[in-house]
Scaffold this motif. Structure first.
Motif, PDB file in Angstrom:
ATOM      1  N   ALA A  40       0.845  -1.204   0.000  1.00  0.00           N
ATOM      2  CA  ALA A  40       0.000   0.000   0.000  1.00  0.00           C
ATOM      3  C   ALA A  40       0.875   1.246   0.000  1.00  0.00           C
ATOM      4  CB  ALA A  40      -0.938  -0.007   1.203  1.00  0.00           C
ATOM      5  N   SER A  41       1.983   1.198   0.725  1.00  0.00           N
ATOM      6  CA  SER A  41       2.910   2.337   0.737  1.00  0.00           C
ATOM      7  C   SER A  41       3.537   2.551  -0.635  1.00  0.00           C
ATOM      8  CB  SER A  41       3.999   2.125   1.788  1.00  0.00           C
ATOM      9  OG  SER A  41       3.433   2.141   3.080  1.00  0.00           O
ATOM     10  N   GLU A  42       3.818   1.475  -1.350  1.00  0.00           N
ATOM     11  CA  GLU A  42       4.365   1.614  -2.697  1.00  0.00           C
ATOM     12  C   GLU A  42       3.343   2.264  -3.634  1.00  0.00           C
ATOM     13  OE1 GLU A  42       6.010  -2.129  -3.974  1.00  0.00           O
ATOM     14  OE2 GLU A  42       7.460  -2.146  -2.334  1.00  0.00           O
ATOM     15  N   LEU A  43       2.076   1.988  -3.421  1.00  0.00           N
ATOM     16  CA  LEU A  43       1.020   2.638  -4.194  1.00  0.00           C
ATOM     17  C   LEU A  43       0.944   4.119  -3.830  1.00  0.00           C
ATOM     18  CD1 LEU A  43      -1.314   2.316  -6.230  1.00  0.00           C
ATOM     19  CD2 LEU A  43      -2.760   1.633  -4.302  1.00  0.00           C
ATOM     20  N   VAL A  44       1.016   4.428  -2.538  1.00  0.00           N
ATOM     21  CA  VAL A  44       1.007   5.821  -2.085  1.00  0.00           C
ATOM     22  C   VAL A  44       2.174   6.582  -2.697  1.00  0.00           C
ATOM     23  CG1 VAL A  44       1.335   7.322  -0.069  1.00  0.00           C
ATOM     24  CG2 VAL A  44      -0.218   5.378   0.078  1.00  0.00           C
ATOM     25  N   GLU A  45       3.327   5.938  -2.775  1.00  0.00           N
ATOM     26  CA  GLU A  45       4.526   6.591  -3.293  1.00  0.00           C
ATOM     27  C   GLU A  45       4.314   7.141  -4.703  1.00  0.00           C
ATOM     28  OE1 GLU A  45       9.265   5.575  -3.627  1.00  0.00           O
ATOM     29  OE2 GLU A  45       7.826   3.946  -3.940  1.00  0.00           O
ATOM     30  N   ILE A  46       3.546   6.448  -5.505  1.00  0.00           N
ATOM     31  CA  ILE A  46       3.279   6.900  -6.878  1.00  0.00           C
ATOM     32  C   ILE A  46       2.547   8.245  -6.869  1.00  0.00           C
ATOM     33  CG2 ILE A  46       2.029   6.367  -9.019  1.00  0.00           C
ATOM     34  CD1 ILE A  46       2.471   3.345  -8.265  1.00  0.00           C
ATOM     35  N   PHE A  47       1.662   8.427  -5.908  1.00  0.00           N
ATOM     36  CA  PHE A  47       0.811   9.609  -5.847  1.00  0.00           C
ATOM     37  C   PHE A  47       1.357  10.708  -4.931  1.00  0.00           C
ATOM     38  CE2 PHE A  47      -1.915   6.222  -7.229  1.00  0.00           C
ATOM     39  CZ  PHE A  47      -2.784   6.818  -8.117  1.00  0.00           C
ATOM     40  N   THR A  69      -1.308  -0.218 -11.639  1.00  0.00           N
ATOM     41  CA  THR A  69      -1.995  -1.507 -11.778  1.00  0.00           C
ATOM     42  C   THR A  69      -1.257  -2.612 -11.034  1.00  0.00           C
ATOM     43  OG1 THR A  69      -2.876  -0.812 -13.912  1.00  0.00           O
ATOM     44  CG2 THR A  69      -2.876  -3.166 -13.465  1.00  0.00           C
ATOM     45  N   ASP A  70       0.061  -2.645 -11.151  1.00  0.00           N
ATOM     46  CA  ASP A  70       0.849  -3.663 -10.445  1.00  0.00           C
ATOM     47  C   ASP A  70       0.730  -3.518  -8.931  1.00  0.00           C
ATOM     48  OD1 ASP A  70       1.747  -5.027 -12.648  1.00  0.00           O
ATOM     49  OD2 ASP A  70       3.831  -4.339 -12.500  1.00  0.00           O
ATOM     50  N   GLU A  71       0.792  -2.291  -8.438  1.00  0.00           N
ATOM     51  CA  GLU A  71       0.704  -2.096  -6.986  1.00  0.00           C
ATOM     52  C   GLU A  71      -0.695  -2.403  -6.467  1.00  0.00           C
ATOM     53  OE1 GLU A  71       3.310  -2.072  -5.315  1.00  0.00           O
ATOM     54  OE2 GLU A  71       4.701  -1.495  -6.885  1.00  0.00           O
ATOM     55  N   VAL A  72      -1.717  -2.052  -7.225  1.00  0.00           N
ATOM     56  CA  VAL A  72      -3.086  -2.415  -6.830  1.00  0.00           C
ATOM     57  C   VAL A  72      -3.206  -3.941  -6.746  1.00  0.00           C
ATOM     58  CG1 VAL A  72      -5.491  -2.461  -7.629  1.00  0.00           C
ATOM     59  CG2 VAL A  72      -4.219  -0.307  -7.621  1.00  0.00           C
ATOM     60  N   ALA A  73      -2.628  -4.630  -7.723  1.00  0.00           N
ATOM     61  CA  ALA A  73      -2.663  -6.100  -7.720  1.00  0.00           C
ATOM     62  C   ALA A  73      -1.934  -6.656  -6.497  1.00  0.00           C
ATOM     63  CB  ALA A  73      -2.052  -6.645  -9.006  1.00  0.00           C
ATOM     64  N   ASP A  74      -0.777  -6.071  -6.166  1.00  0.00           N
ATOM     65  CA  ASP A  74      -0.035  -6.538  -4.990  1.00  0.00           C
ATOM     66  C   ASP A  74      -0.836  -6.329  -3.708  1.00  0.00           C
ATOM     67  OD1 ASP A  74       2.139  -7.301  -6.548  1.00  0.00           O
ATOM     68  OD2 ASP A  74       3.276  -5.467  -6.153  1.00  0.00           O
ATOM     69  N   VAL A  75      -1.453  -5.161  -3.562  1.00  0.00           N
ATOM     70  CA  VAL A  75      -2.269  -4.876  -2.377  1.00  0.00           C
ATOM     71  C   VAL A  75      -3.424  -5.875  -2.283  1.00  0.00           C
ATOM     72  CG1 VAL A  75      -3.876  -3.202  -1.350  1.00  0.00           C
ATOM     73  CG2 VAL A  75      -1.655  -2.425  -2.232  1.00  0.00           C
TER      74      VAL A  75
END
Length: 125
Positions: A40-47, A69-75
């Motif tokens: 989730a933190s990796e997804l936040v990092e994008i934004f 898309t990849d980070e959403v899939a990981d989460v």
């Protein structure tokens, strides 16, 4: 149009993937929730440093869209694995939460009213 697999099938695939690699001993609730937080933190990092307007257009750039898309899939993968380990039905949990929120935050009557603020959402997260 691509057919979407159902949640139970995805959870089975994730379990089979982990079992084939003998990863089940590491898939404890603590480890899965930690991995979920990291993803989730990796997804936040994008934004993180985008303006609201830039964040609304994030999927317009193919490279960034692929990362999102990849980070959403990981989460989602870690969340589904956590639910499997804990015996939580994620769709039932979500439906119950929506029901509770509909009672906590009724639609304002005529004349409007303010919507819930961050302080309301923290009370029963």
């Amino acid at each position: 149009m691509t057919e979407h697999p159902d949640l139970a099938r995805l959870q089975r695939r994730l379990a089979e993937f982990a079992a084939a690699r003998n990863w089940q001993p590491y898939h404890t609730p603590k480890n899965l929730v930690s991995a979920l937080s990291v993803e989730a933190s990796e997804l936040v990092e994008i934004f993180q440093w985008l303006t609201p307007e830039e964040s609304a257009r994030v999927m317009d750039d193919p490279g960034t869209a692929h990362r999102v898309t990849d980070e959403v899939a990981d989460v989602l993968a870690y969340l589904l694995q956590l639910c499997e380990v804990l015996g939580v039905d994620p769709l039932a949990a979500l439906a119950a939460k929506i029901d509770r929120n509909e009672h906590r935050f009724p639609v304002p009557g005529p004349g409007g009213g303010r919507g819930p603020g961050p302080e309301d959402q923290q009370a029963d997260s």
